[in-house]
Design a protein around this motif. Structure first.
Motif, mmCIF file in Angstrom:
data_model
loop_
_atom_site.group_PDB
_atom_site.id
_atom_site.type_symbol
_atom_site.label_atom_id
_atom_site.label_comp_id
_atom_site.label_asym_id
_atom_site.label_seq_id
_atom_site.Cartn_x
_atom_site.Cartn_y
_atom_site.Cartn_z
ATOM 1 N N ILE A 14 0.902 -1.288 -0.069
ATOM 2 C CA ILE A 14 -0.015 0.067 0.040
ATOM 3 C C ILE A 14 0.984 1.277 -0.253
ATOM 4 O O ILE A 14 0.383 2.275 -0.588
ATOM 5 C CB ILE A 14 -1.185 0.108 1.123
ATOM 6 N N SER A 57 -3.214 6.880 -3.867
ATOM 7 C CA SER A 57 -3.169 7.540 -2.847
ATOM 8 C C SER A 57 -1.909 8.776 -2.659
ATOM 9 O O SER A 57 -2.072 9.719 -2.246
ATOM 10 C CB SER A 57 -3.126 6.649 -1.446
ATOM 11 N N VAL A 60 -3.731 0.665 -4.954
ATOM 12 C CA VAL A 60 -4.069 1.734 -3.876
ATOM 13 C C VAL A 60 -3.074 2.890 -3.536
ATOM 14 O O VAL A 60 -3.266 4.044 -3.522
ATOM 15 C CB VAL A 60 -4.626 1.193 -2.514
ATOM 16 N N SER A 61 -1.556 2.408 -3.626
ATOM 17 C CA SER A 61 -0.526 3.063 -3.149
ATOM 18 C C SER A 61 -0.272 4.065 -4.411
ATOM 19 O O SER A 61 -0.355 5.269 -3.866
ATOM 20 C CB SER A 61 0.698 2.279 -3.088
ATOM 21 N N ALA A 95 -2.666 -3.678 -3.671
ATOM 22 C CA ALA A 95 -1.941 -2.863 -2.829
ATOM 23 C C ALA A 95 -1.339 -1.693 -3.717
ATOM 24 O O ALA A 95 -1.397 -0.617 -3.351
ATOM 25 C CB ALA A 95 -0.931 -3.579 -2.094
#
Length: 283
Positions: free
Chosen positions: A109, A249, A245-246, A242
């Motif tokens: 993430i 974000s 999302v990483s 992951a």
């Protein structure tokens, strides 16, 4: 590939595989930098024209790769196992492996796409070099990262076969968190030194080499051969979700707050994943 090598040589086998695969990632950016320099000499209404041309040209090898799969790669023989039930097999995976997947997911993430590292280098270098030259240098830095990965993947596999795959993977995760911390500090102090940025990309190449060579080998050590393929699928799913999302974000936090906050967040998550992996090591 895992069935073709012995457990004692898994690290070096996966390291060699990743080194060979990454050669394309070395040659591709080099070609992109060269094409960008050539395209810059053409007459464009704005700086974006050269970039658009290079992006359109990058479609060609992608189409050729699809054609190669369709024409040259035969379908593998498949032996069904009707006794294997998906959900019961998934629940039956070892608890240690589930903890390992959790650690990989937490680290992932924070494990942002390294295209953001290229953007970071470009952004830091624009004030001193200008848009085009900064992009070219950032592209060369990414090539340098890939060269590092190619150079160290096999030796890392050899070391891991000797001292243990999981301890070396923990060290690789530490390097990953360090990469994010150094990138945040580069923005905090407005670093425009190519040498310093090259050091950050060096760390990035090191930890990706460890990660890509050893995550699969650690998986093979934790599960039974009958569920190995499904376990690889679980690992790939965790990594894929992951990383999506990483990157999302980090990009959102970069835009909404600052790049320092974005890479600081990534560093914190990667450090948490490292601690979780360390606990798995001690189980």
């Amino acid at each position: 590939m895992i069935q073709a090598v012995s457990p004692e040589t898994r690290g070096r086998a996966f390291g060699f595989h990743r080194a060979a695969d990454t050669l394309g990632a070395v040659l591709g950016p080099l070609l992109g930098v060269a094409l960008l320099g050539w395209a810059q000499g053409l007459h464009w209404g704005d700086d974006a024209g050269a970039f658009r041309l290079v992006l359109w040209l990058s479609v060609i090898p992608g189409v050729l790769a699809i054609l190669a799969f369709l024409v040259l790669v035969p379908d593998p023989e498949f032996s069904p196992n009707p006794a294997l039930k998906f959900f019961s097999s998934l629940r039956g995976l070892p608890s240690r492996f589930k903890h390992y997947l959790a650690a990989v997911g937490i680290f992932g993430i924070g494990d942002f796409s390294h295209t953001l590292l290229i953007l970071a280098a470009t952004t830091l270098l624009i004030p001193s070099l200008g848009v085009i030259q900064a992009a070219q240098v950032a592209g060369l830095l990414y090539v340098w990262r890939n060269v590092v990965q190619v150079a160290v993947s096999f030796p890392i596999g050899v070391v891991a076969d000797r001292v243990g795959h999981l301890p070396v993977l923990v060290a690789g995760y530490v390097l990953g968190a360090s990469t994010a911390i150094l990138t945040a500090l580069a923005f905090l102090f407005s670093v425009d030194s190519v040498a310093v940025l090259a050091g950050i990309f060096f760390f990035a190449g090191l930890y990706v080499a460890v990660q890509e060579a050893l995550e699969a080998t650690v998986t093979a050590e934790m599960v039974q051969p009958a569920t190995l393929t499904m376990s690889y699928g679980a690992l790939g799913t965790v990594n894929g979700v992951a990383k999506f999302v990483s990157s999302a974000s980090v990009g959102v936090v970069w835009t909404a707050i600052s790049p320092v906050a974005a890479f600081g967040l990534a560093a914190g998550l990667m450090a948490a994943g490292t601690l979780a992996l360390l606990r798995v090591k001690n189980e």
